[in-house]
Design an enzyme around this catalytic site. Structure first.
Site, PDB file in Angstrom:
ATOM      1  N   ILE A  14       0.841  -1.200   0.000  1.00  0.00           N
ATOM      2  CA  ILE A  14       0.000   0.000   0.000  1.00  0.00           C
ATOM      3  C   ILE A  14       0.875   1.248   0.000  1.00  0.00           C
ATOM      4  O   ILE A  14       0.632   2.208  -0.743  1.00  0.00           O
ATOM      5  CB  ILE A  14      -0.971  -0.024   1.195  1.00  0.00           C
ATOM      6  CG1 ILE A  14      -1.925  -1.218   1.051  1.00  0.00           C
ATOM      7  CG2 ILE A  14      -1.768   1.283   1.276  1.00  0.00           C
ATOM      8  CD1 ILE A  14      -2.780  -1.501   2.270  1.00  0.00           C
ATOM      9  N   SER A 129      -7.999  -0.432   9.714  1.00  0.00           N
ATOM     10  CA  SER A 129      -8.558  -1.562   8.959  1.00  0.00           C
ATOM     11  C   SER A 129     -10.008  -1.786   9.355  1.00  0.00           C
ATOM     12  O   SER A 129     -10.396  -1.573  10.509  1.00  0.00           O
ATOM     13  CB  SER A 129      -7.747  -2.822   9.287  1.00  0.00           C
ATOM     14  OG  SER A 129      -8.429  -3.975   8.853  1.00  0.00           O
ATOM     15  N   ALA A 130     -10.776  -2.281   8.400  1.00  0.00           N
ATOM     16  CA  ALA A 130     -12.160  -2.674   8.682  1.00  0.00           C
ATOM     17  C   ALA A 130     -12.214  -3.790   9.711  1.00  0.00           C
ATOM     18  O   ALA A 130     -13.275  -4.057  10.277  1.00  0.00           O
ATOM     19  CB  ALA A 130     -12.839  -3.120   7.393  1.00  0.00           C
ATOM     20  N   TYR A 153      -3.666  -8.533  16.029  1.00  0.00           N
ATOM     21  CA  TYR A 153      -3.383  -7.605  14.937  1.00  0.00           C
ATOM     22  C   TYR A 153      -4.463  -6.521  14.861  1.00  0.00           C
ATOM     23  O   TYR A 153      -4.181  -5.322  14.828  1.00  0.00           O
ATOM     24  CB  TYR A 153      -3.295  -8.359  13.597  1.00  0.00           C
ATOM     25  CG  TYR A 153      -3.553  -7.482  12.404  1.00  0.00           C
ATOM     26  CD1 TYR A 153      -2.583  -6.593  11.955  1.00  0.00           C
ATOM     27  CD2 TYR A 153      -4.789  -7.498  11.747  1.00  0.00           C
ATOM     28  CE1 TYR A 153      -2.832  -5.751  10.880  1.00  0.00           C
ATOM     29  CE2 TYR A 153      -5.047  -6.668  10.679  1.00  0.00           C
ATOM     30  CZ  TYR A 153      -4.067  -5.791  10.247  1.00  0.00           C
ATOM     31  OH  TYR A 153      -4.338  -4.958   9.203  1.00  0.00           O
ATOM     32  N   LYS A 157      -4.600  -2.157  15.658  1.00  0.00           N
ATOM     33  CA  LYS A 157      -5.196  -1.091  14.833  1.00  0.00           C
ATOM     34  C   LYS A 157      -6.138  -0.232  15.683  1.00  0.00           C
ATOM     35  O   LYS A 157      -6.096   1.000  15.644  1.00  0.00           O
ATOM     36  CB  LYS A 157      -5.946  -1.689  13.644  1.00  0.00           C
ATOM     37  CG  LYS A 157      -5.048  -2.390  12.617  1.00  0.00           C
ATOM     38  CD  LYS A 157      -4.138  -1.392  11.914  1.00  0.00           C
ATOM     39  CE  LYS A 157      -3.272  -2.017  10.844  1.00  0.00           C
ATOM     40  NZ  LYS A 157      -2.226  -1.109  10.348  1.00  0.00           N
ATOM     41  N   ASN A 202      -1.408 -14.899   2.557  1.00  0.00           N
ATOM     42  CA  ASN A 202      -2.551 -15.122   3.445  1.00  0.00           C
ATOM     43  C   ASN A 202      -3.840 -14.669   2.781  1.00  0.00           C
ATOM     44  O   ASN A 202      -4.911 -15.145   3.123  1.00  0.00           O
ATOM     45  CB  ASN A 202      -2.403 -14.281   4.726  1.00  0.00           C
ATOM     46  CG  ASN A 202      -1.319 -14.811   5.630  1.00  0.00           C
ATOM     47  OD1 ASN A 202      -1.259 -16.012   5.887  1.00  0.00           O
ATOM     48  ND2 ASN A 202      -0.452 -13.937   6.089  1.00  0.00           N
ATOM     49  N   ASN A 203      -3.721 -13.703   1.901  1.00  0.00           N
ATOM     50  CA  ASN A 203      -4.915 -13.044   1.372  1.00  0.00           C
ATOM     51  C   ASN A 203      -5.322 -13.608   0.017  1.00  0.00           C
ATOM     52  O   ASN A 203      -4.528 -14.205  -0.689  1.00  0.00           O
ATOM     53  CB  ASN A 203      -4.696 -11.538   1.287  1.00  0.00           C
ATOM     54  CG  ASN A 203      -4.411 -10.924   2.648  1.00  0.00           C
ATOM     55  OD1 ASN A 203      -3.320 -10.452   2.911  1.00  0.00           O
ATOM     56  ND2 ASN A 203      -5.387 -10.980   3.531  1.00  0.00           N
TER      57      ASN A 203
HETATM   58  N1  UFG Z   1     -10.018 -16.633   1.199  1.00  0.00           N
HETATM   59  C1  UFG Z   1     -10.055 -17.887   0.644  1.00  0.00           C
HETATM   60  N2  UFG Z   1      -8.862 -18.499   0.340  1.00  0.00           N
HETATM   61  C2  UFG Z   1      -7.652 -17.912   0.570  1.00  0.00           C
HETATM   62  C3  UFG Z   1      -7.632 -16.615   1.149  1.00  0.00           C
HETATM   63  C4  UFG Z   1      -8.839 -16.015   1.461  1.00  0.00           C
HETATM   64  O1  UFG Z   1     -11.117 -18.457   0.422  1.00  0.00           O
HETATM   65  O2  UFG Z   1      -6.615 -18.534   0.276  1.00  0.00           O
HETATM   66  C5  UFG Z   1     -11.297 -15.945   1.496  1.00  0.00           C
HETATM   67  C6  UFG Z   1     -11.492 -15.582   2.949  1.00  0.00           C
HETATM   68  O3  UFG Z   1     -12.095 -16.640   3.640  1.00  0.00           O
HETATM   69  C7  UFG Z   1     -12.373 -14.341   2.841  1.00  0.00           C
HETATM   70  C8  UFG Z   1     -11.911 -13.684   1.531  1.00  0.00           C
HETATM   71  O4  UFG Z   1     -11.275 -14.724   0.796  1.00  0.00           O
HETATM   72  O5  UFG Z   1     -13.708 -14.701   2.694  1.00  0.00           O
HETATM   73  C9  UFG Z   1     -10.934 -12.553   1.724  1.00  0.00           C
HETATM   74  O6  UFG Z   1      -9.841 -13.011   2.515  1.00  0.00           O
HETATM   75  P1  UFG Z   1      -8.518 -12.150   2.684  1.00  0.00           P
HETATM   76  O7  UFG Z   1      -7.578 -12.952   3.550  1.00  0.00           O
HETATM   77  O8  UFG Z   1      -8.032 -11.693   1.375  1.00  0.00           O
HETATM   78  O9  UFG Z   1      -9.040 -10.889   3.434  1.00  0.00           O
HETATM   79  P2  UFG Z   1      -9.691 -10.772   4.875  1.00  0.00           P
HETATM   80  O10 UFG Z   1     -11.001 -10.091   4.676  1.00  0.00           O
HETATM   81  O11 UFG Z   1      -9.669 -11.999   5.665  1.00  0.00           O
HETATM   82  O12 UFG Z   1      -8.552  -9.882   5.506  1.00  0.00           O
HETATM   83  C10 UFG Z   1      -8.720  -8.573   5.661  1.00  0.00           C
HETATM   84  C11 UFG Z   1      -7.385  -7.840   5.679  1.00  0.00           C
HETATM   85  C12 UFG Z   1      -6.644  -8.106   6.947  1.00  0.00           C
HETATM   86  C13 UFG Z   1      -7.561  -7.994   8.108  1.00  0.00           C
HETATM   87  C14 UFG Z   1      -8.685  -8.939   7.967  1.00  0.00           C
HETATM   88  C15 UFG Z   1      -9.562  -9.036   9.172  1.00  0.00           C
HETATM   89  O13 UFG Z   1      -6.583  -8.189   4.593  1.00  0.00           O
HETATM   90  O14 UFG Z   1      -5.610  -7.173   7.071  1.00  0.00           O
HETATM   91  O15 UFG Z   1      -9.412  -8.486   6.859  1.00  0.00           O
HETATM   92  O16 UFG Z   1     -10.464 -10.071   9.058  1.00  0.00           O
HETATM   93  F1  UFG Z   1      -6.971  -8.245   9.282  1.00  0.00           F
END
Ligand code: UFG
Length: 343
Positions: A14, A129-130, A153, A157, A202-203
Site C-alpha cells: 500500500i 482496517s475494517a 493484529y 489497529k 494469506n490473502n
Molecule cells: N479466502 C479464501 N482463500 C484464501 C484466502 C482467502 O477463500 O486462500 C477468502 C477468505 O475466507 C475471505 C476472503 O477470501 O472470505 C478474503 O480473505 P482475505 O484474507 O483476502 O481478506 P480478509 O477479509 O480476511 O482480511 C482482511 C485484511 C486483513 C484484516 C482482515 C480481518 O486483509 O488485514 O481483513 O479479518 F486483518
C-alpha cells in the site's frame, strides 16, 4: 509551499502506491521502512513512476535503539505530516505472537508521534482496517458501527486509533485521519509496483494471482456454507490506487486546517464473494484458476462491506475502479513480475 510527508512502511504494497500518489500531488516524501516485508526495488520503481526522487531511511520504528536517529531524521526532513503504514499485519501470526505485535505496532506509532511532535508536524493519516469492526455490525458498515477486533493484529489497529485520538484530544493542533481500509487489491496500472508477499500469501488476491501465473497449484476456498449469496465469504475489495488517492484526499482535508480525529472507511460500498472474485480474475487473466473448497478459516466472518459515504462527504473522495480493473491490474503486475521484485 511544498508539503513534506513522512510515509512509514512506504516501500510496502500500500505504501508504494501511496508514495506515487503523494508525489503526483506535488508533495515531497521521506520513506521510513525497515524492509522486513518490502523491497528496496520498490523505492526505485516509485521514483521511476513519479519521475523524481524520494528520501528513504532504512530503520525500524519499533526499535528503541534507533529511536533518536529516526526522530532526528524526521525533524531534519522538516516534516509537515505523516502517513503511518508501518507495522506487522499477519492475523494468524498475531494470535501466536501477541506481545511482538503489540510491541512492534504500538511502539512504532508512539515513536512516530514523538518524531512528529519534535518536527512540529501535527497531521497524521493512519492505516487502520475494517477489521476493527469485527463481526458486530449490519452491512454496509458505517464509522459509527461498534468496534471490537477479534485478534491481536486487529486490536493493535484499534488501540493506535485510540492513542491518536487521545493525542488529538490533548492538543488541538493535531489532525488525525484513521482510515479503515476494506480489502485492498490490484496494482498500479503500469505493472511496475504491486503486492509481493514474503511467504505463502494469506490473502485471497495474491493467492489467486500466484495460481494464475503457475506458482501455486490450487486455491483453497475457505468455506462455502456461509449465509451469503453463494455460500463463500463476501468482502469489499478496493483498488489500491483508489485507496492511495484516499490518503491524498485525507491529507488535503487535514491541510485545509481540519483538526481533531476522524475515522473514515475506505471501501467501494460493494461486496463480492470469493467465487465472484475468482471468476473475475479468470476473465481478466484468461487463465484457469483451479480451487478446492476446504473448511472455514478460523476467525473469518461471512460478509463485510463499507458504507463509504463519509469519505465522500469529508474528503470528496470515492473509489472509481471496479472489480474488473482490480483484476486486470493485479494480473498485469503478477504476469510481468512473476517472482515479484526478485527478478
Ligand atoms: N479466502 C479464501 N482463500 C484464501 C484466502 C482467502 O477463500 O486462500 C477468502 C477468505 O475466507 C475471505 C476472503 O477470501 O472470505 C478474503 O480473505 P482475505 O484474507 O483476502 O481478506 P480478509 O477479509 O480476511 O482480511 C482482511 C485484511 C486483513 C484484516 C482482515 C480481518 O486483509 O488485514 O481483513 O479479518 F486483518
Amino acid at each position: 509551499m511544498t508539503q513534506r510527508i513522512v510515509v512509514t512502511g512506504g516501500a510496502g504494497y500500500i505504501g508504494s502506491h501511496v508514495c506515487v500518489e503523494l508525489l503526483a500531488s506535488g508533495r515531497d516524501v521521506l520513506i521510513v521502512d525497515d524492509f522486513s516485508n518490502s523491497h528496496q526495488q520498490a523505492v526505485a520503481r516509485i521514483e521511476e513512476l513519479a519521475q523524481r526522487g524520494v528520501e528513504c531511511l532504512k530503520a525500524d520504528l519499533a526499535d528503541a535503539a534507533q529511536k533518536n536517529a529516526i526522530v532526528n531524521r524526521i525533524k531534519t526532513f522538516g516534516a509537515d505530516g505523516a502517513v503511518h503504514l508501518a507495522g506487522l499485519k499477519a492475523v494468524g501470526e498475531s494470535v501466536a505472537q501477541p506481545a511482538r505485535y503489540y510491541q512492534t505496532n504500538i511502539g512504532a506509532a508512539l515513536t512516530l508521534i514523538e518524531a512528529l511532535g519534535a518536527a512540529n508536524a501535527r497531521s497524521v493519516v493512519f492505516s487502520s482496517s475494517a477489521t476493527v469492526y469485527g463481526d458486530l455490525n449490519d452491512n454496509p458498515v458505517t464509522e459509527e458501527g461498534r468496534t471490537g477486533a477479534t485478534n491481536p493484529y486487529g486490536r493493535t489497529k484499534l488501540f493506535i486509533e485510540e492513542i491518536l485520538k487521545d493525542v488529538a484530544r490533548a492538543n488541538d493542533q493535531w489532525g488525525v485521519a484513521n482510515l479503515r481500509y476494506f480489502n485492498p487489491v490490484g496494482a498500479h496500472a503500469s505493472g511496475r509496483i504491486g503486492e509481493d508477499p514474503n511467504d505463502t500469501p494469506n490473502n485471497l488476491f495474491p493467492y489467486i494471482a500466484q495460481v494464475a501465473v503457475g506458482r501455486r497449484k490450487k486455491l483453497s476456498v475457505f468455506g462455502n456454507d456461509y449465509d451469503t449469496r453463494d455460500g463463500t465469504g463476501v468482502r469489499d475489495y478496493i483498488h489500491v490506487v483508489d485507496l492511495a488517492r484516499g490518503h491524498v484526499a485525507a491529507l488535503d482535508y487535514l491541510s485545509d486546517g481540519e483538526r481533531g480525529a476522524v475515522d473514515v472507511n475506505l471501501g467501494t460500498g460493494r461486496g463480492y464473494s470469493v467465487l465472484e472474485a475468482v471468476a473475475a480474475f479468470k476473465r481478466a487473466s484468461n487463465r484457469d484458476i483451479p480451487y478446492d473448497v476446504v473448511p472455514r478459516r478460523d476467525g473469518d466472518i461471512a460478509e463485510i462491506y463499507a458504507n463509504a459515504s463519509k469519505a465522500k462527504k469529508l474528503f470528496g473522495w470515492s473509489a472509481k475502479k471496479d472489480l474488473d480493473a482490480m483484476c486486470a491490474d493485479h494480473w498485469r503486475w503478477q504476469r510481468e513480475n512473476p517472482n515479484g521484485y526478485n527478478e
